[in-house]
Design a protein around this motif. Structure first.
Motif, PDB file in Angstrom:
ATOM      1  N   ASP A 129       0.482  -1.319  -0.025  1.00 26.20           N
ATOM      2  CA  ASP A 129       0.016   0.036  -0.110  1.00 26.20           C
ATOM      3  C   ASP A 129       0.928   1.137  -0.082  1.00 26.20           C
ATOM      4  O   ASP A 129       1.887   1.254   0.619  1.00 26.20           O
ATOM      5  CB  ASP A 129      -0.892  -0.010   1.267  1.00 26.20           C
ATOM      6  CG  ASP A 129      -2.018  -0.938   1.023  1.00 26.20           C
ATOM      7  OD1 ASP A 129      -2.202  -1.327   0.000  1.00 26.20           O
ATOM      8  OD2 ASP A 129      -2.464  -1.544   2.275  1.00 26.20           O
ATOM      9  N   PRO A 143       2.328   8.903   2.103  1.00 27.80           N
ATOM     10  CA  PRO A 143       1.899   8.829   3.424  1.00 27.80           C
ATOM     11  C   PRO A 143       0.259   9.428   3.358  1.00 27.80           C
ATOM     12  O   PRO A 143      -0.148  10.300   2.677  1.00 27.80           O
ATOM     13  CB  PRO A 143       2.563   9.728   4.013  1.00 27.80           C
ATOM     14  CG  PRO A 143       3.397  10.704   3.187  1.00 27.80           C
ATOM     15  CD  PRO A 143       3.285   9.994   2.068  1.00 27.80           C
ATOM     16  N   SER A 144      -0.693   8.598   3.976  1.00 27.18           N
ATOM     17  CA  SER A 144      -1.926   8.859   3.889  1.00 27.18           C
ATOM     18  C   SER A 144      -2.346  10.208   4.490  1.00 27.18           C
ATOM     19  O   SER A 144      -3.165  11.179   3.985  1.00 27.18           O
ATOM     20  CB  SER A 144      -2.928   7.793   4.937  1.00 27.18           C
ATOM     21  OG  SER A 144      -2.273   7.765   6.154  1.00 27.18           O
ATOM     22  N   ALA A 145      -1.687  10.799   5.500  1.00 23.72           N
ATOM     23  CA  ALA A 145      -1.880  12.216   6.105  1.00 23.72           C
ATOM     24  C   ALA A 145      -1.298  13.364   5.169  1.00 23.72           C
ATOM     25  O   ALA A 145      -1.724  14.555   5.481  1.00 23.72           O
ATOM     26  CB  ALA A 145      -0.962  12.288   7.514  1.00 23.72           C
ATOM     27  N   GLN A 171      -2.409   5.576  -0.795  1.00 22.21           N
ATOM     28  CA  GLN A 171      -1.871   6.048   0.441  1.00 22.21           C
ATOM     29  C   GLN A 171      -1.364   5.036   1.367  1.00 22.21           C
ATOM     30  O   GLN A 171      -1.744   3.681   1.387  1.00 22.21           O
ATOM     31  CB  GLN A 171      -3.184   6.435   1.127  1.00 22.21           C
ATOM     32  CG  GLN A 171      -4.380   5.669   1.101  1.00 22.21           C
ATOM     33  CD  GLN A 171      -5.511   6.369   2.039  1.00 22.21           C
ATOM     34  OE1 GLN A 171      -5.566   7.361   2.494  1.00 22.21           O
ATOM     35  NE2 GLN A 171      -6.846   5.591   1.890  1.00 22.21           N
ATOM     36  N   LYS A 173      -0.694   4.197   5.610  1.00 23.83           N
ATOM     37  CA  LYS A 173      -1.103   4.691   6.872  1.00 23.83           C
ATOM     38  C   LYS A 173       0.436   4.758   7.893  1.00 23.83           C
ATOM     39  O   LYS A 173       0.244   5.587   8.914  1.00 23.83           O
ATOM     40  CB  LYS A 173      -2.037   4.028   7.788  1.00 23.83           C
ATOM     41  CG  LYS A 173      -3.329   4.317   6.979  1.00 23.83           C
ATOM     42  CD  LYS A 173      -4.510   3.310   7.809  1.00 23.83           C
ATOM     43  CE  LYS A 173      -5.999   3.622   6.893  1.00 23.83           C
ATOM     44  NZ  LYS A 173      -7.072   2.956   7.811  1.00 23.83           N
ATOM     45  N   GLN A 174       1.008   4.409   7.481  1.00 26.80           N
ATOM     46  CA  GLN A 174       2.484   4.009   8.373  1.00 26.80           C
ATOM     47  C   GLN A 174       3.465   3.637   7.345  1.00 26.80           C
ATOM     48  O   GLN A 174       3.219   3.294   6.089  1.00 26.80           O
ATOM     49  CB  GLN A 174       2.409   3.099   9.439  1.00 26.80           C
ATOM     50  CG  GLN A 174       1.995   1.598   8.974  1.00 26.80           C
ATOM     51  CD  GLN A 174       1.637   0.734  10.191  1.00 26.80           C
ATOM     52  OE1 GLN A 174       1.806   1.368  11.452  1.00 26.80           O
ATOM     53  NE2 GLN A 174       1.332  -0.483  10.022  1.00 26.80           N
ATOM     54  N   SER A 205       3.790  14.175  12.452  1.00 24.34           N
ATOM     55  CA  SER A 205       3.337  13.265  11.452  1.00 24.34           C
ATOM     56  C   SER A 205       4.483  12.638  10.442  1.00 24.34           C
ATOM     57  O   SER A 205       4.698  11.699  10.110  1.00 24.34           O
ATOM     58  CB  SER A 205       1.937  13.799  10.774  1.00 24.34           C
ATOM     59  OG  SER A 205       0.952  13.509  11.482  1.00 24.34           O
TER      60      SER A 205
END
Length: 439
Positions: A129, A143-145, A171, A173-174, A205
């Motif tokens: 991912d 990165p998702s953020a 994206q 998440k980590q 983040s």
């Protein structure tokens, strides 16, 4: 245009619905409002106060280049698609409107150049991912953020990241899977953190994503792709966590890595407000190197004067001119595209007007399915005109710097529209992707 700089008290962004309810809505005439309402159902829209107050010449709308860069224009969607959206808006249900919008988006080539089909790596039998790996040495990380921006560009080839359809989005998440992937691929030396815009993330983040990467000794370069110098330069000057952000940049540099800040500047006006210069100085003070890049776009920067000024201003600011791209064949590309022969002429004329320090720039470049293709020039041989091309990067590393020839075509706007005349023998992958290759 009022050249005095006006500083918003804080960051304030507007979605399409919020912009309609704002005092700025009066700046659009009835025709532009109709285009806005229909187009923003399909393509993403986001703008902020800093941009509205400092970058757009409202007396020159709709032809102002920054207005073209930020606001929907007639022609960005086809007449057929506008009719479909308008019909669904006027008399259809929400389900009918969503279905129509989804169909139109799928027809806009949301993931060009094999992003979904060829770029997504696997570990075992599972896709990783939030990662793309197209070129041997470089991995892209999403990165998702960071999958939004301070404002959206109308031409953006990453538009599927912003429309709310999770099936179209990259994206992570980590960074755990990225780190595991890097461990098994020591050939990767560069990690490009992209989006969206990583600079919308808080410093905490961003640090959470970057710190694990620094433990991998094979990674020598961290790149950050960002438009924040244009759309919110205060990210590097006066945001609540600016000091933490700059400290993180220094941490990357102090680790022995090269930190490349890939700044997107489409027009020289973007570099004029004084906060941009302050932000550039702040980034450079950390040891990071700022490289500037952009696509060439009809209605925005399709003149040698604009590019020469942009490259010269980059050098004066201590930045390194990097790439002139050709607009990718996705989203509203029909509105922005320019024939490759004309693009080459603009590049060459601008290149002749700058000193050697600005001639670090390379282009024009198409990020096509097989790789980054540079247009080098026009040749004439035995009464025949040809385009000379080469790969700067390629899925097959052996194809890099190999010369290509294509038939001269005054209408072609993208690599797939060219008829190749010569291929290096060690390019079976490229040969298989091209439907027409003269032997």
């Amino acid at each position: 245009m009022n050249e005095s700089f006006r500083s918003p008290t804080k960051f304030r962004a507007y979605t399409a619905a919020q912009f309609q309810a704002s005092e700025h809505w009066k700046n659009l005439n009835e025709s532009l409002r109709g285009t806005f309402l229909a187009t923003t159902k399909v393509l993403p829209f986001r703008v902020n106060d800093y941009v509205l107050q400092n970058l757009i010449d409202w007396d020159s709308v709709p032809n102002d280049p920054m207005f073209q860069l930020l606001f929907p224009q007639p022609g960005m969607l086809s007449e057929r698609d506008l009719w479909i959206v308008g019909r669904a808006m006027d008399g259809g249900s929400l389900e009918e409107l969503n279905a129509a919008v989804g169909e139109i988006r799928r027809g806009l080539n949301p993931h060009p150049a094999g992003q979904m089909t060829h770029n997504v790596p696997t570990m075992g039998d599972e896709a990783v991912d939030g990662i793309q790996h197209k070129y041997r040495e470089t991995v892209l990380f999403f990165p998702s953020a960071g999958q939004t921006c301070h404002s959206y560009c109308t031409f953006c080839f990453r538009w599927p990241q912003f429309v709310g359809d999770v099936s179209l989005r990259f994206q992570a998440k980590q960074s755990d899977e990225l780190v595991q992937y890097l461990k098994t691929h020591p050939e990767v030396t560069d990690v490009l953190i992209t989006g969206g815009d990583p600079m919308v993330m808080s410093s905490r983040s961003l640090e959470r994503f970057i710190t694990p990467i620094l433990k991998e000794t094979s990674v020598s370069t961290i790149r950050i792709g960002s438009k924040a110098l244009t759309y919110w330069p205060f990210r590097f000057i006066s945001d609540d966590d600016t000091k933490d952000l700059l400290s993180l940049f220094r941490q990357v540099v102090d680790s022995g890595r090269h930190l490349a800040f890939m700044a997107h500047f489409n027009h020289p006006r973007e570099m004029k407000p004084s906060p941009v210069g302050e932000a550039i100085e702040a980034i450079r003070s950390t040891g990071a190197v700022i490289r500037t890049q952009a696509p060439i776009l009809r209605h925005i920067n399709d003149s040698p004067d604009a590019w020469a000024e942009l490259w010269n201003e980059s050098v004066r600011s201590g930045c390194v001119p990097y790439y002139m791209f050709v607009e990718r064949d996705t989203g509203p590309s029909e509105y922005f595209k320019i024939p490759l022969v004309e693009v080459l002429q603009i590049f060459q004329q601008a290149y002749r007007r700058v000193s050697g320090l600005a001639r670090t720039v390379r282009g024009p470049i198409m990020s096509a399915t097989p790789g980054k293709v540079q247009i080098d020039g026009i040749l004439e041989f035995a009464g025949r005109r040809m385009l000379q091309l080469q790969f700067l990067q390629a899925r097959d590393p052996a194809a890099a710097r190999q010369p290509l020839l294509a038939e001269y075509d005054e209408t072609a706007c993208w690599f797939d529209e060219l008829k190749l005349l010569a291929l290096a023998e060690r390019q079976p992958e490229l040969r298989s992707r091209m439907p027409e290759v003269a032997q």
